[in-house]
Motif scaffolding. Sequence first.
Motif, PDB file in Angstrom:
ATOM      1  N   GLU A 121       0.821  -1.204   0.000  1.00 34.26           N
ATOM      2  CA  GLU A 121       0.000   0.000   0.000  1.00 34.26           C
ATOM      3  C   GLU A 121       0.854   1.252   0.000  1.00 34.26           C
ATOM      4  O   GLU A 121       2.040   1.234   0.329  1.00 34.26           O
ATOM      5  CB  GLU A 121      -0.987   0.020   1.163  1.00 34.26           C
ATOM      6  CG  GLU A 121      -0.397   0.168   2.535  1.00 34.26           C
ATOM      7  CD  GLU A 121      -1.478   0.130   3.621  1.00 34.26           C
ATOM      8  OE1 GLU A 121      -2.407  -0.698   3.530  1.00 34.26           O
ATOM      9  OE2 GLU A 121      -1.388   0.927   4.562  1.00 34.26           O
ATOM     10  N   VAL A 122       0.179   2.349  -0.375  1.00 37.86           N
ATOM     11  CA  VAL A 122       0.768   3.684  -0.338  1.00 37.86           C
ATOM     12  C   VAL A 122      -0.005   4.456   0.717  1.00 37.86           C
ATOM     13  O   VAL A 122      -1.228   4.365   0.795  1.00 37.86           O
ATOM     14  CB  VAL A 122       0.657   4.392  -1.708  1.00 37.86           C
ATOM     15  CG1 VAL A 122       1.205   5.817  -1.622  1.00 37.86           C
ATOM     16  CG2 VAL A 122       1.380   3.596  -2.793  1.00 37.86           C
ATOM     17  N   ARG A 123       0.712   5.214   1.516  1.00 38.35           N
ATOM     18  CA  ARG A 123       0.089   6.071   2.520  1.00 38.35           C
ATOM     19  C   ARG A 123       0.528   7.509   2.296  1.00 38.35           C
ATOM     20  O   ARG A 123       1.631   7.767   1.821  1.00 38.35           O
ATOM     21  CB  ARG A 123       0.474   5.632   3.932  1.00 38.35           C
ATOM     22  CG  ARG A 123       0.009   4.242   4.282  1.00 38.35           C
ATOM     23  CD  ARG A 123       0.390   3.877   5.695  1.00 38.35           C
ATOM     24  NE  ARG A 123       0.146   2.451   5.931  1.00 38.35           N
ATOM     25  CZ  ARG A 123       0.588   1.801   7.003  1.00 38.35           C
ATOM     26  NH1 ARG A 123       1.262   2.440   7.942  1.00 38.35           N
ATOM     27  NH2 ARG A 123       0.325   0.516   7.136  1.00 38.35           N
ATOM     28  N   LEU A 124      -0.344   8.426   2.683  1.00 40.48           N
ATOM     29  CA  LEU A 124      -0.033   9.849   2.607  1.00 40.48           C
ATOM     30  C   LEU A 124      -0.931  10.586   3.570  1.00 40.48           C
ATOM     31  O   LEU A 124      -1.874  10.020   4.111  1.00 40.48           O
ATOM     32  CB  LEU A 124      -0.232  10.385   1.181  1.00 40.48           C
ATOM     33  CG  LEU A 124      -1.631  10.329   0.566  1.00 40.48           C
ATOM     34  CD1 LEU A 124      -2.486  11.536   0.965  1.00 40.48           C
ATOM     35  CD2 LEU A 124      -1.533  10.274  -0.945  1.00 40.48           C
ATOM     36  N   TYR A 125      -0.619  11.846   3.795  1.00 36.30           N
ATOM     37  CA  TYR A 125      -1.547  12.701   4.521  1.00 36.30           C
ATOM     38  C   TYR A 125      -1.567  14.054   3.856  1.00 36.30           C
ATOM     39  O   TYR A 125      -0.665  14.421   3.102  1.00 36.30           O
ATOM     40  CB  TYR A 125      -1.222  12.811   6.018  1.00 36.30           C
ATOM     41  CG  TYR A 125       0.168  13.291   6.356  1.00 36.30           C
ATOM     42  CD1 TYR A 125       0.555  14.625   6.177  1.00 36.30           C
ATOM     43  CD2 TYR A 125       1.098  12.416   6.894  1.00 36.30           C
ATOM     44  CE1 TYR A 125       1.820  15.053   6.503  1.00 36.30           C
ATOM     45  CE2 TYR A 125       2.373  12.837   7.234  1.00 36.30           C
ATOM     46  CZ  TYR A 125       2.721  14.169   7.038  1.00 36.30           C
ATOM     47  OH  TYR A 125       3.980  14.588   7.364  1.00 36.30           O
ATOM     48  N   THR A 126      -2.636  14.790   4.120  1.00 36.66           N
ATOM     49  CA  THR A 126      -2.796  16.129   3.606  1.00 36.66           C
ATOM     50  C   THR A 126      -3.435  16.974   4.688  1.00 36.66           C
ATOM     51  O   THR A 126      -4.095  16.451   5.588  1.00 36.66           O
ATOM     52  CB  THR A 126      -3.638  16.142   2.304  1.00 36.66           C
ATOM     53  OG1 THR A 126      -3.598  17.450   1.729  1.00 36.66           O
ATOM     54  CG2 THR A 126      -5.078  15.740   2.562  1.00 36.66           C
ATOM     55  N   GLU A 143      -8.273   5.905   0.315  1.00 36.96           N
ATOM     56  CA  GLU A 143      -9.367   5.971   1.273  1.00 36.96           C
ATOM     57  C   GLU A 143      -8.885   6.704   2.524  1.00 36.96           C
ATOM     58  O   GLU A 143      -7.753   6.520   2.973  1.00 36.96           O
ATOM     59  CB  GLU A 143      -9.870   4.567   1.626  1.00 36.96           C
ATOM     60  CG  GLU A 143      -8.822   3.696   2.295  1.00 36.96           C
ATOM     61  CD  GLU A 143      -9.346   2.331   2.699  1.00 36.96           C
ATOM     62  OE1 GLU A 143     -10.478   2.243   3.204  1.00 36.96           O
ATOM     63  OE2 GLU A 143      -8.592   1.367   2.520  1.00 36.96           O
ATOM     64  N   LEU A 144      -9.763   7.530   3.069  1.00 39.39           N
ATOM     65  CA  LEU A 144      -9.473   8.253   4.300  1.00 39.39           C
ATOM     66  C   LEU A 144      -9.496   7.257   5.455  1.00 39.39           C
ATOM     67  O   LEU A 144     -10.465   6.513   5.612  1.00 39.39           O
ATOM     68  CB  LEU A 144     -10.513   9.352   4.524  1.00 39.39           C
ATOM     69  CG  LEU A 144     -10.361  10.185   5.788  1.00 39.39           C
ATOM     70  CD1 LEU A 144      -9.047  10.958   5.785  1.00 39.39           C
ATOM     71  CD2 LEU A 144     -11.538  11.143   5.904  1.00 39.39           C
ATOM     72  N   VAL A 145      -8.432   7.237   6.265  1.00 45.00           N
ATOM     73  CA  VAL A 145      -8.383   6.292   7.376  1.00 45.00           C
ATOM     74  C   VAL A 145      -8.337   6.979   8.737  1.00 45.00           C
ATOM     75  O   VAL A 145      -8.671   6.355   9.741  1.00 45.00           O
ATOM     76  CB  VAL A 145      -7.191   5.310   7.250  1.00 45.00           C
ATOM     77  CG1 VAL A 145      -7.390   4.382   6.068  1.00 45.00           C
ATOM     78  CG2 VAL A 145      -5.868   6.022   7.165  1.00 45.00           C
ATOM     79  N   GLU A 146      -7.940   8.248   8.774  1.00 45.68           N
ATOM     80  CA  GLU A 146      -7.801   8.886  10.080  1.00 45.68           C
ATOM     81  C   GLU A 146      -7.631  10.393   9.915  1.00 45.68           C
ATOM     82  O   GLU A 146      -7.071  10.864   8.924  1.00 45.68           O
ATOM     83  CB  GLU A 146      -6.567   8.306  10.783  1.00 45.68           C
ATOM     84  CG  GLU A 146      -6.266   8.871  12.128  1.00 45.68           C
ATOM     85  CD  GLU A 146      -5.027   8.257  12.763  1.00 45.68           C
ATOM     86  OE1 GLU A 146      -4.897   8.383  13.986  1.00 45.68           O
ATOM     87  OE2 GLU A 146      -4.182   7.666  12.042  1.00 45.68           O
ATOM     88  N   LEU A 156      -5.331  14.799   7.413  1.00 50.13           N
ATOM     89  CA  LEU A 156      -6.152  13.682   6.988  1.00 50.13           C
ATOM     90  C   LEU A 156      -5.207  12.623   6.430  1.00 50.13           C
ATOM     91  O   LEU A 156      -4.431  12.905   5.513  1.00 50.13           O
ATOM     92  CB  LEU A 156      -7.146  14.124   5.918  1.00 50.13           C
ATOM     93  CG  LEU A 156      -8.116  15.219   6.339  1.00 50.13           C
ATOM     94  CD1 LEU A 156      -8.924  15.686   5.136  1.00 50.13           C
ATOM     95  CD2 LEU A 156      -9.018  14.743   7.443  1.00 50.13           C
ATOM     96  N   HIS A 157      -5.270  11.425   6.993  1.00 51.14           N
ATOM     97  CA  HIS A 157      -4.385  10.340   6.575  1.00 51.14           C
ATOM     98  C   HIS A 157      -5.138   9.417   5.626  1.00 51.14           C
ATOM     99  O   HIS A 157      -6.248   8.982   5.915  1.00 51.14           O
ATOM    100  CB  HIS A 157      -3.892   9.565   7.799  1.00 51.14           C
ATOM    101  CG  HIS A 157      -2.996  10.377   8.677  1.00 51.14           C
ATOM    102  ND1 HIS A 157      -1.642  10.177   8.731  1.00 51.14           N
ATOM    103  CD2 HIS A 157      -3.256  11.423   9.507  1.00 51.14           C
ATOM    104  CE1 HIS A 157      -1.103  11.046   9.578  1.00 51.14           C
ATOM    105  NE2 HIS A 157      -2.071  11.814  10.053  1.00 51.14           N
TER     106      HIS A 157
END
Length: 164
Positions: A121-126, A143-146, A156-157
């Motif tokens: 998976e790829v993760r990011l936040y903004t 998908e928004l997870v946290e 927003l993660h």
Amino acid sequence: MTKTPEEAPADTPYEGRIRPAVAVAADPAAVKAVTDAAYHPYIERIGVVPRPMEADHAADIAAGRVFVTGEPVTGLVVIEAHEDHLFLDSIAVHPDAHGQGVGRRLLAFVDARARALGLPEVRLYTNALMWENQKIYPKYGYELVERRVDGPYDRLHYRKRLAP
């Protein structure tokens, strides 16, 4: 014709290639300039300087974390491989290149890089006040997870699970 790196098909025009940034030539200055141009409009909205504008670009380039596209550079990603995911630390497209598919190509590159590294998976936040991103990332499978406050940043993660 310029030799094309593995990350781009051989028929990709030079300005569409994505390549590792290098610590020599104009890359460090270009990475700073594109990052600053992309994130500067958010300073007033979020009330603080976005973290990518304060990054140590030279160190990120030296660590092999920065990939750029365009000649001159019009977009970039800063990524970091972790044991179970690829972290998309920053994506920046110069405002003059908006609407030309640069961001789409960079996001596709990140997915391909994660797969090549065997990461699921790829993760990011903004920032929560960068509402444009809340529309963009889900279109590309995130998908928004946290939602979490980290110091002055309301983040927003997101994650994108990749098919094997």
